[in-house]
Design an enzyme around this catalytic site. Sequence first.
Site, PDB file in Angstrom:
ATOM      1  N   GLY A  90      57.074  33.466  48.624  1.00  0.00           N
ATOM      2  CA  GLY A  90      55.823  34.153  48.319  1.00  0.00           C
ATOM      3  C   GLY A  90      55.865  35.664  48.368  1.00  0.00           C
ATOM      4  O   GLY A  90      54.817  36.309  48.304  1.00  0.00           O
ATOM      5  N   THR A  91      57.063  36.251  48.448  1.00  0.00           N
ATOM      6  CA  THR A  91      57.127  37.719  48.528  1.00  0.00           C
ATOM      7  C   THR A  91      56.579  38.386  47.263  1.00  0.00           C
ATOM      8  O   THR A  91      55.884  39.394  47.339  1.00  0.00           O
ATOM      9  CB  THR A  91      58.562  38.205  48.781  1.00  0.00           C
ATOM     10  OG1 THR A  91      59.443  37.596  47.841  1.00  0.00           O
ATOM     11  CG2 THR A  91      59.015  37.890  50.186  1.00  0.00           C
ATOM     12  N   GLY A  92      56.894  37.819  46.087  1.00  0.00           N
ATOM     13  CA  GLY A  92      56.407  38.410  44.842  1.00  0.00           C
ATOM     14  C   GLY A  92      54.904  38.338  44.718  1.00  0.00           C
ATOM     15  O   GLY A  92      54.241  39.311  44.331  1.00  0.00           O
ATOM     16  N   CYS A  93      54.347  37.179  45.064  1.00  0.00           N
ATOM     17  CA  CYS A  93      52.886  37.003  45.050  1.00  0.00           C
ATOM     18  C   CYS A  93      52.229  38.017  45.991  1.00  0.00           C
ATOM     19  O   CYS A  93      51.229  38.654  45.655  1.00  0.00           O
ATOM     20  CB  CYS A  93      52.513  35.603  45.503  1.00  0.00           C
ATOM     21  SG  CYS A  93      53.290  34.245  44.615  1.00  0.00           S
TER      22      CYS A  93
ATOM     23  N   THR B 282      61.448  33.898  52.722  1.00  0.00           N
ATOM     24  CA  THR B 282      60.894  34.882  51.793  1.00  0.00           C
ATOM     25  C   THR B 282      59.987  34.247  50.744  1.00  0.00           C
ATOM     26  O   THR B 282      59.704  34.846  49.715  1.00  0.00           O
ATOM     27  CB  THR B 282      62.034  35.637  51.085  1.00  0.00           C
ATOM     28  OG1 THR B 282      62.876  34.675  50.399  1.00  0.00           O
ATOM     29  CG2 THR B 282      62.865  36.427  52.071  1.00  0.00           C
TER      30      THR B 282
ATOM     31  N   LYS C 290      61.547  45.265  40.639  1.00  0.00           N
ATOM     32  CA  LYS C 290      61.910  44.976  42.025  1.00  0.00           C
ATOM     33  C   LYS C 290      63.405  44.688  42.142  1.00  0.00           C
ATOM     34  O   LYS C 290      63.915  43.779  41.497  1.00  0.00           O
ATOM     35  CB  LYS C 290      61.100  43.786  42.537  1.00  0.00           C
ATOM     36  CG  LYS C 290      59.591  44.036  42.521  1.00  0.00           C
ATOM     37  CD  LYS C 290      58.816  42.812  42.955  1.00  0.00           C
ATOM     38  CE  LYS C 290      58.917  41.692  41.941  1.00  0.00           C
ATOM     39  NZ  LYS C 290      58.001  40.566  42.253  1.00  0.00           N
TER      40      LYS C 290
END
Length: 273
Positions: free
Chosen positions: A206-209, A204, A173
């Site tokens: 929690g974007t990865g989760c 932003t 990412k």
Amino acid sequence: MRTALTIAGSDSSGGAGIQADIKTMITNGVYAMSAITALTAQNTTGVTGIMEVTPDFLGDQLDNIFTDIYPDAVKIGMVSSSELIKMIAKKLKSYNAKNIVVDPVMVATSGSKLISDEAIATLKEYLLPMAAVLTPNIPETEVLSGMSVTSEEDMIKAAKYISETYHCAVLCKGGHQLSDANDLLYRDGSYKWFYGKRIDNPNTHGTGCTLSSAIASNLAKGYDLDTSVERAKDYISGALGALLDLGAGSGPMNHGFDITSKYTELCDTKEEH
């Protein structure tokens, strides 16, 4: 209905961890289940406490899930101890889990490491080789590859190394580190770029989760990996673009931005009374 399991920590403020995963899974059309690795006391401004579950209790959760409602996909988030990682790997192997998406959470946005060197080594040995796809950000890509990543060319080299080392696909990412929202999917000796829209939204958390859970949801529904990544990125763009603004720190996204029904309507006081 297809099913998906998240193995991750709980975020008491609801923006990341299993709360974000469950919201993502249900809004992406699958039945969500969870095995909790740790409880956290946190909000949009930071984490004040963490209480891990025991390996045996985590194993008990996984046994109960797999022997009753078998998941069509599994998403794994932050697991901070070696013994928990080993338990996850043991159970996923024994139940022949499929469509495993690993979000290798290791480094905080601030740059500080979130898990020990021992846990990282255990993650590399036991869990990463079981994954269908890994979803590291730039700092995590650097940890997994041992390379410095400052350009798109570096992303390709690092993703190639990780993919060949752990025999899985890698979605590297780009995110804030490279000033774009472009992600690189590397697998089987070839790569593909997924171009995203840069959305001016400071919230932003929690974007990865959310991205990894959306990918798992789409794999559970039968989409191929390329399509699952594309749909997940579109979902993230919509959740960020809704510009939800909650809390004093880096707030959550609106996971339910695409839900409109009579059950989501606010109470109209004049009508009710």
